[in-house]
Motif scaffolding. Structure first.
Motif, PDB file in Angstrom:
ATOM      1  N   GLU A  51       8.214   7.661 -18.131  1.00  0.00           N
ATOM      2  CA  GLU A  51       8.152   6.612 -17.104  1.00  0.00           C
ATOM      3  C   GLU A  51       7.053   6.892 -16.080  1.00  0.00           C
ATOM      4  O   GLU A  51       6.380   5.975 -15.617  1.00  0.00           O
ATOM      5  N   LYS A  52       6.874   8.145 -15.728  1.00  0.00           N
ATOM      6  CA  LYS A  52       5.850   8.502 -14.746  1.00  0.00           C
ATOM      7  C   LYS A  52       4.458   8.167 -15.265  1.00  0.00           C
ATOM      8  O   LYS A  52       3.608   7.699 -14.501  1.00  0.00           O
ATOM      9  N   ILE A  53       4.239   8.397 -16.552  1.00  0.00           N
ATOM     10  CA  ILE A  53       2.935   8.058 -17.133  1.00  0.00           C
ATOM     11  C   ILE A  53       2.769   6.550 -17.213  1.00  0.00           C
ATOM     12  O   ILE A  53       1.701   6.018 -16.889  1.00  0.00           O
ATOM     13  N   LYS A  54       3.827   5.831 -17.590  1.00  0.00           N
ATOM     14  CA  LYS A  54       3.760   4.363 -17.633  1.00  0.00           C
ATOM     15  C   LYS A  54       3.444   3.787 -16.259  1.00  0.00           C
ATOM     16  O   LYS A  54       2.762   2.781 -16.135  1.00  0.00           O
ATOM     17  N   GLN A  55       3.940   4.433 -15.203  1.00  0.00           N
ATOM     18  CA  GLN A  55       3.724   3.968 -13.836  1.00  0.00           C
ATOM     19  C   GLN A  55       2.392   4.454 -13.251  1.00  0.00           C
ATOM     20  O   GLN A  55       2.059   4.121 -12.124  1.00  0.00           O
ATOM     21  N   GLY A  56       1.650   5.244 -14.009  1.00  0.00           N
ATOM     22  CA  GLY A  56       0.349   5.728 -13.541  1.00  0.00           C
ATOM     23  C   GLY A  56       0.427   6.785 -12.463  1.00  0.00           C
ATOM     24  O   GLY A  56      -0.469   6.897 -11.624  1.00  0.00           O
ATOM     25  N   LYS A  57       1.472   7.605 -12.483  1.00  0.00           N
ATOM     26  CA  LYS A  57       1.669   8.600 -11.429  1.00  0.00           C
ATOM     27  C   LYS A  57       0.899   9.898 -11.650  1.00  0.00           C
ATOM     28  O   LYS A  57       0.848  10.739 -10.761  1.00  0.00           O
ATOM     29  N   PHE A  58       0.299  10.067 -12.834  1.00  0.00           N
ATOM     30  CA  PHE A  58      -0.450  11.291 -13.110  1.00  0.00           C
ATOM     31  C   PHE A  58      -1.934  11.014 -13.138  1.00  0.00           C
ATOM     32  O   PHE A  58      -2.388  10.020 -13.683  1.00  0.00           O
ATOM     33  N   GLY A  64      -9.729  13.342 -12.555  1.00  0.00           N
ATOM     34  CA  GLY A  64      -9.012  12.484 -11.623  1.00  0.00           C
ATOM     35  C   GLY A  64      -8.688  11.088 -12.119  1.00  0.00           C
ATOM     36  O   GLY A  64      -8.118  10.296 -11.368  1.00  0.00           O
ATOM     37  N   CYS A  65      -9.013  10.772 -13.381  1.00  0.00           N
ATOM     38  CA  CYS A  65      -8.681   9.441 -13.895  1.00  0.00           C
ATOM     39  C   CYS A  65      -7.165   9.315 -14.080  1.00  0.00           C
ATOM     40  O   CYS A  65      -6.464  10.314 -14.210  1.00  0.00           O
ATOM     41  N   THR A  66      -6.658   8.099 -14.056  1.00  0.00           N
ATOM     42  CA  THR A  66      -5.232   7.859 -14.246  1.00  0.00           C
ATOM     43  C   THR A  66      -4.867   8.123 -15.703  1.00  0.00           C
ATOM     44  O   THR A  66      -5.523   7.635 -16.612  1.00  0.00           O
ATOM     45  N   ILE A  67      -3.810   8.904 -15.907  1.00  0.00           N
ATOM     46  CA  ILE A  67      -3.364   9.247 -17.262  1.00  0.00           C
ATOM     47  C   ILE A  67      -2.488   8.120 -17.804  1.00  0.00           C
ATOM     48  O   ILE A  67      -1.565   7.662 -17.133  1.00  0.00           O
ATOM     49  N   THR A  68      -2.813   7.691 -19.011  1.00  0.00           N
ATOM     50  CA  THR A  68      -1.993   6.735 -19.758  1.00  0.00           C
ATOM     51  C   THR A  68      -1.591   7.396 -21.063  1.00  0.00           C
ATOM     52  O   THR A  68      -2.090   8.480 -21.401  1.00  0.00           O
ATOM     53  N   ARG A  69      -0.710   6.754 -21.801  1.00  0.00           N
ATOM     54  CA  ARG A  69      -0.328   7.305 -23.099  1.00  0.00           C
ATOM     55  C   ARG A  69      -1.540   7.380 -24.023  1.00  0.00           C
ATOM     56  O   ARG A  69      -1.660   8.283 -24.834  1.00  0.00           O
ATOM     57  N   GLU A  70      -2.468   6.443 -23.886  1.00  0.00           N
ATOM     58  CA  GLU A  70      -3.620   6.373 -24.767  1.00  0.00           C
ATOM     59  C   GLU A  70      -4.671   7.450 -24.478  1.00  0.00           C
ATOM     60  O   GLU A  70      -5.403   7.852 -25.360  1.00  0.00           O
ATOM     61  N   ASN A  71      -4.768   7.917 -23.225  1.00  0.00           N
ATOM     62  CA  ASN A  71      -5.783   8.924 -22.927  1.00  0.00           C
ATOM     63  C   ASN A  71      -5.191  10.296 -22.609  1.00  0.00           C
ATOM     64  O   ASN A  71      -5.896  11.181 -22.142  1.00  0.00           O
ATOM     65  N   LEU A  72      -3.913  10.479 -22.865  1.00  0.00           N
ATOM     66  CA  LEU A  72      -3.247  11.755 -22.604  1.00  0.00           C
ATOM     67  C   LEU A  72      -3.824  12.816 -23.526  1.00  0.00           C
ATOM     68  O   LEU A  72      -3.844  12.652 -24.734  1.00  0.00           O
ATOM     69  N   GLY A  73      -4.303  13.902 -22.948  1.00  0.00           N
ATOM     70  CA  GLY A  73      -4.923  14.953 -23.740  1.00  0.00           C
ATOM     71  C   GLY A  73      -4.106  16.221 -23.800  1.00  0.00           C
ATOM     72  O   GLY A  73      -3.563  16.576 -24.830  1.00  0.00           O
ATOM     73  N   ILE A  74      -3.994  16.922 -22.675  1.00  0.00           N
ATOM     74  CA  ILE A  74      -3.330  18.224 -22.633  1.00  0.00           C
ATOM     75  C   ILE A  74      -2.281  18.224 -21.528  1.00  0.00           C
ATOM     76  O   ILE A  74      -2.559  17.812 -20.404  1.00  0.00           O
ATOM     77  N   ILE A  75      -1.084  18.692 -21.867  1.00  0.00           N
ATOM     78  CA  ILE A  75      -0.011  18.859 -20.884  1.00  0.00           C
ATOM     79  C   ILE A  75       0.166  20.358 -20.685  1.00  0.00           C
ATOM     80  O   ILE A  75       0.358  21.095 -21.656  1.00  0.00           O
ATOM     81  N   GLU A  76       0.087  20.798 -19.425  1.00  0.00           N
ATOM     82  CA  GLU A  76       0.230  22.219 -19.127  1.00  0.00           C
ATOM     83  C   GLU A  76       1.275  22.431 -18.043  1.00  0.00           C
ATOM     84  O   GLU A  76       1.490  21.565 -17.211  1.00  0.00           O
ATOM     85  N   ASN A  77       1.882  23.599 -18.071  1.00  0.00           N
ATOM     86  CA  ASN A  77       2.773  24.029 -16.999  1.00  0.00           C
ATOM     87  C   ASN A  77       2.022  25.092 -16.222  1.00  0.00           C
ATOM     88  O   ASN A  77       1.865  26.213 -16.690  1.00  0.00           O
ATOM     89  N   ILE A  78       1.530  24.731 -15.048  1.00  0.00           N
ATOM     90  CA  ILE A  78       0.756  25.665 -14.238  1.00  0.00           C
ATOM     91  C   ILE A  78       1.572  26.002 -12.994  1.00  0.00           C
ATOM     92  O   ILE A  78       1.806  25.148 -12.148  1.00  0.00           O
TER      93      ILE A  78
END
Length: 100
Positions: A51-58, A64-78
């Motif tokens: 939901e957070k990605i659908k809402q453009g919260k990342f 700094g571009c808005t993450i969408t499902r289509e441009n999601l590349g790498i998910i990290e836990n930092i």
């Protein structure tokens, strides 16, 4: 004799529990290298990101571009925080060079 047997069983059970706890900890820290396209939605739901990605919260960690499902590349836990990079070649290279 019975007390020695009981103590031995307790010791073996304790060691078994300890090994299982270490194994579970190791599995939880396992890094996922890739996800199939058809499994991505399930992964995002499990991580509570869908939901957070659908809402453009990342925003992309690098550009700094808005993450969408289509441009999601790498998910990290930092440091306990979820950080996401987009599919841009520069952002992926930047992330990979920092991990090396």
């Amino acid at each position: 004799m019975i007390n020695k047997t009981i103590n031995l069983i307790k010791l073996k059970f304790f060691l078994f529990k300890r090994k299982m706890a270490l194994l579970i900890r190791r599995l939880k820290s396992y890094k996922v290298q890739a996800v199939f396209e058809e499994d991505l939605d399930d992964l995002l739901i499990q991580l509570d990101l869908s939901e957070k990605i659908k809402q453009g919260k990342f925003k992309c960690l690098k550009c700094g571009c808005t993450i969408t499902r289509e441009n999601l590349g790498i998910i990290e836990n930092i440091n306990g925080a979820i950080q996401i990079s987009c599919l841009s070649t520069n952002c992926i290279r930047s992330t990979n060079s920092q991990q090396a």
